[in-house]
Scaffold this motif. Structure first.
Motif, PDB file in Angstrom:
ATOM      1  N   UNK A  84      59.813  65.296  78.853  1.00 28.87           N
ATOM      2  CA  UNK A  84      58.808  64.928  77.837  1.00 28.87           C
ATOM      3  C   UNK A  84      59.382  63.886  76.882  1.00 28.87           C
ATOM      4  N   UNK A  85      60.648  64.065  76.483  1.00 32.00           N
ATOM      5  CA  UNK A  85      61.282  63.129  75.560  1.00 32.00           C
ATOM      6  C   UNK A  85      61.350  61.718  76.134  1.00 32.00           C
ATOM      7  N   UNK A  86      61.824  61.600  77.374  1.00 39.06           N
ATOM      8  CA  UNK A  86      61.903  60.279  78.016  1.00 39.06           C
ATOM      9  C   UNK A  86      60.516  59.678  78.233  1.00 39.06           C
ATOM     10  N   UNK A  87      59.558  60.526  78.611  1.00 38.40           N
ATOM     11  CA  UNK A  87      58.184  60.042  78.826  1.00 38.40           C
ATOM     12  C   UNK A  87      57.604  59.472  77.529  1.00 38.40           C
ATOM     13  N   UNK A  88      57.729  60.243  76.440  1.00 35.02           N
ATOM     14  CA  UNK A  88      57.199  59.783  75.150  1.00 35.02           C
ATOM     15  C   UNK A  88      57.939  58.539  74.668  1.00 35.02           C
ATOM     16  N   UNK A  89      59.255  58.502  74.899  1.00 36.08           N
ATOM     17  CA  UNK A  89      60.072  57.383  74.426  1.00 36.08           C
ATOM     18  C   UNK A  89      59.747  56.103  75.195  1.00 36.08           C
ATOM     19  N   UNK A  90      59.763  56.203  76.538  1.00 36.35           N
ATOM     20  CA  UNK A  90      59.496  55.025  77.376  1.00 36.35           C
ATOM     21  C   UNK A  90      58.066  54.532  77.193  1.00 36.35           C
ATOM     22  N   UNK A  91      57.106  55.471  77.206  1.00 34.21           N
ATOM     23  CA  UNK A  91      55.714  55.082  76.991  1.00 34.21           C
ATOM     24  C   UNK A  91      55.500  54.513  75.598  1.00 34.21           C
ATOM     25  N   UNK A  92      56.200  55.087  74.614  1.00 32.05           N
ATOM     26  CA  UNK A  92      56.058  54.644  73.225  1.00 32.05           C
ATOM     27  C   UNK A  92      56.627  53.266  72.953  1.00 32.05           C
ATOM     28  N   UNK A  93      57.582  52.835  73.788  1.00 31.05           N
ATOM     29  CA  UNK A  93      58.122  51.479  73.633  1.00 31.05           C
ATOM     30  C   UNK A  93      57.096  50.430  74.044  1.00 31.05           C
ATOM     31  N   UNK A  94      56.207  50.816  74.963  1.00 25.16           N
ATOM     32  CA  UNK A  94      55.172  49.888  75.451  1.00 25.16           C
ATOM     33  C   UNK A  94      53.883  49.992  74.641  1.00 25.16           C
ATOM     34  N   UNK A  95      53.540  51.225  74.228  1.00 24.40           N
ATOM     35  CA  UNK A  95      52.313  51.455  73.469  1.00 24.40           C
ATOM     36  C   UNK A  95      52.653  52.092  72.126  1.00 24.40           C
ATOM     37  N   UNK A  96      52.009  51.622  71.067  1.00 24.34           N
ATOM     38  CA  UNK A  96      52.287  52.151  69.718  1.00 24.34           C
ATOM     39  C   UNK A  96      51.931  53.638  69.612  1.00 24.34           C
ATOM     40  N   UNK A  97      50.773  53.995  70.160  1.00 26.23           N
ATOM     41  CA  UNK A  97      50.327  55.391  70.158  1.00 26.23           C
ATOM     42  C   UNK A  97      49.825  55.737  71.549  1.00 26.23           C
ATOM     43  N   UNK A  98      50.119  56.953  71.992  1.00 29.02           N
ATOM     44  CA  UNK A  98      49.602  57.428  73.268  1.00 29.02           C
ATOM     45  C   UNK A  98      48.937  58.785  73.056  1.00 29.02           C
ATOM     46  N   UNK A  99      47.696  58.887  73.509  1.00 31.53           N
ATOM     47  CA  UNK A  99      46.943  60.125  73.321  1.00 31.53           C
ATOM     48  C   UNK A  99      46.789  60.881  74.627  1.00 31.53           C
ATOM     49  N   UNK A 100      46.640  62.192  74.519  1.00 33.32           N
ATOM     50  CA  UNK A 100      46.363  63.035  75.680  1.00 33.32           C
ATOM     51  C   UNK A 100      45.445  64.161  75.227  1.00 33.32           C
ATOM     52  N   UNK A 101      44.992  64.964  76.171  1.00 34.39           N
ATOM     53  CA  UNK A 101      44.008  66.002  75.877  1.00 34.39           C
ATOM     54  C   UNK A 101      44.579  67.054  74.918  1.00 34.39           C
ATOM     55  N   UNK A 102      44.087  67.049  73.694  1.00 30.29           N
ATOM     56  CA  UNK A 102      44.596  67.949  72.663  1.00 30.29           C
ATOM     57  C   UNK A 102      44.253  69.410  72.974  1.00 30.29           C
TER      58      UNK A 102
END
Length: 351
Positions: free
Chosen positions: A105-123
């Motif tokens: 989860x950490x790597x996913x959020x980090x790598x995705x966050x470098x490309x996109x400022x915010x990333x949303x998913x089903x709350x």
């Protein structure tokens, strides 16, 4: 490029694994060969499940990815149980929980966050999973530890068997809830923006590759288990460190890669489903199944972890819940999870 490397590693690694086990090549060398081969095979499993995910949708796709990713670890753990390495198996379960919640989860959020400022998913999925995580890790893992203090081995094993059966039933009920009775009930806007994409492989080809990869992983895993003792002595690694870090990373390589790729493509529903869904599957299905399977071996495995393992898992669950409950992530939240994983990794290495 990466796919070609994985193909090359599989084509070289499987024959080397066979030859190494026949001619008894040095354990340290073969440990590296086995690990690289399993990781490469996991890459094939990841690509196959990604193709199936495109056909079946994010929830089922994430579940398939987690299932076949955990199949690798389940196979390794069964052979480890057969060899009497109960400590390694319990440590690898701990490593899976920590690895999925903090590393994946950490790597996913980090790598995705470098490309996109915010990333949303089903709350709604995030909140549903939070409750299950609390139950699976904090209730089902902590309670046996507390009660086992005043029990003998026979009663502790009986308690573990009872809890294992309840966990499996609740896990199957959770799947029925999510995929049947309440499928589509708790939709979020992120569920509606998934891009249409063509799968790399057809459904049948993906299933055949999954099956062949799983068989190959089973063979290599059995040989890998026999190298643990020699490698531990050579590098000064404890059983705990081998289980928590090495086995967990190798065993979960497929979902590690898939979740990061999904996050980079901004498909956060699948990425989160892989990371959190895999954790739930480990805690509520893989662990209890291993407890029941251990009954057929000379050495049984009660569902009792060491104090460092328990505290680490509880901390990982609470940190993940606090970060994911808003259905929104960024690179800094990913970095926070990774920092927690590194701190725990150092601790387990020094134990």
């Amino acid at each position: 490029m990466v796919n070609r490397i994985f193909t090359l590693v599989v084509l070289i690694g499987i024959p080397l694994s066979v030859l190494g086990s026949i001619f008894h090549w040095p354990s340290v060398v073969m440990f590296g060969v086995y690990c690289l081969t399993i990781i490469a095979l996991a890459g094939f499993m990841g690509r196959a499940t990604e193709s199936l995910a495109i056909v079946t949708g994010p929830r089922v796709g994430g579940l398939l990815n987690a299932t076949f990713g955990n199949a690798v670890e389940l196979i390794i753990s069964i052979f480890a149980l057969k060899a009497g390495l109960v400590g390694v198996v319990l440590a690898s379960l701990t490593g899976s929980v920590l690895g999925n919640l903090l590393l994946v989860a950490g790597l996913s959020f980090f790598v995705g966050g470098l490309k996109f400022k915010r990333q949303e998913f089903n709350v709604y999925d995030a909140r549903h999973n939070s409750g299950l995580l609390m139950f699976a890790v904090i209730v089902a893992f902590v309670i046996p530890e507390v009660f086992a203090m005043d029990m003998n081995e026979t009663k502790t094993l009986s308690l573990s068997i009872g809890i294992s059966v309840i966990l499996i039933i609740l896990y199957l009920a959770a799947l029925f809830f999510k995929l049947v009775t309440h499928r589509g009930v708790y939709q979020h806007k992120t569920d509606l923006v998934e891009e249409h994409e063509e799968p790399e492989w057809s459904k049948m080809k993906a299933l055949v590759i999954l099956l062949l990869s799983t068989v190959a992983v089973a063979y290599v895993s059995e040989n890998l288990v026999h190298t643990f003792e020699s490698v531990g002595e050579k590098f000064g690694w404890s059983e705990l460190f081998i289980g928590v870090i090495i086995v967990a990373i190798v065993g979960n390589a497929a979902e590690h890669a898939s979740a990061i790729i999904m996050a980079y493509k901004n498909k956060m529903n699948i990425a989160v489903e892989i990371a959190v869904g895999s954790t739930l599957q480990v805690a509520m299905f893989v662990a209890p199944v291993l407890v029941l399977i251990s009954l057929f071996f000379p050495q049984n495995m009660p569902l009792v972890f060491t104090l460092p393992e328990l505290i680490s898992m509880v901390t990982a669950v609470l940190l993940t819940i606090s970060i994911t409950n808003d259905g929104d992530t960024n690179w800094f939240e990913g970095a926070t999870l990774l920092a927690a994983y590194i701190i725990m990794g150092i601790g387990f290495y020094l134990l």
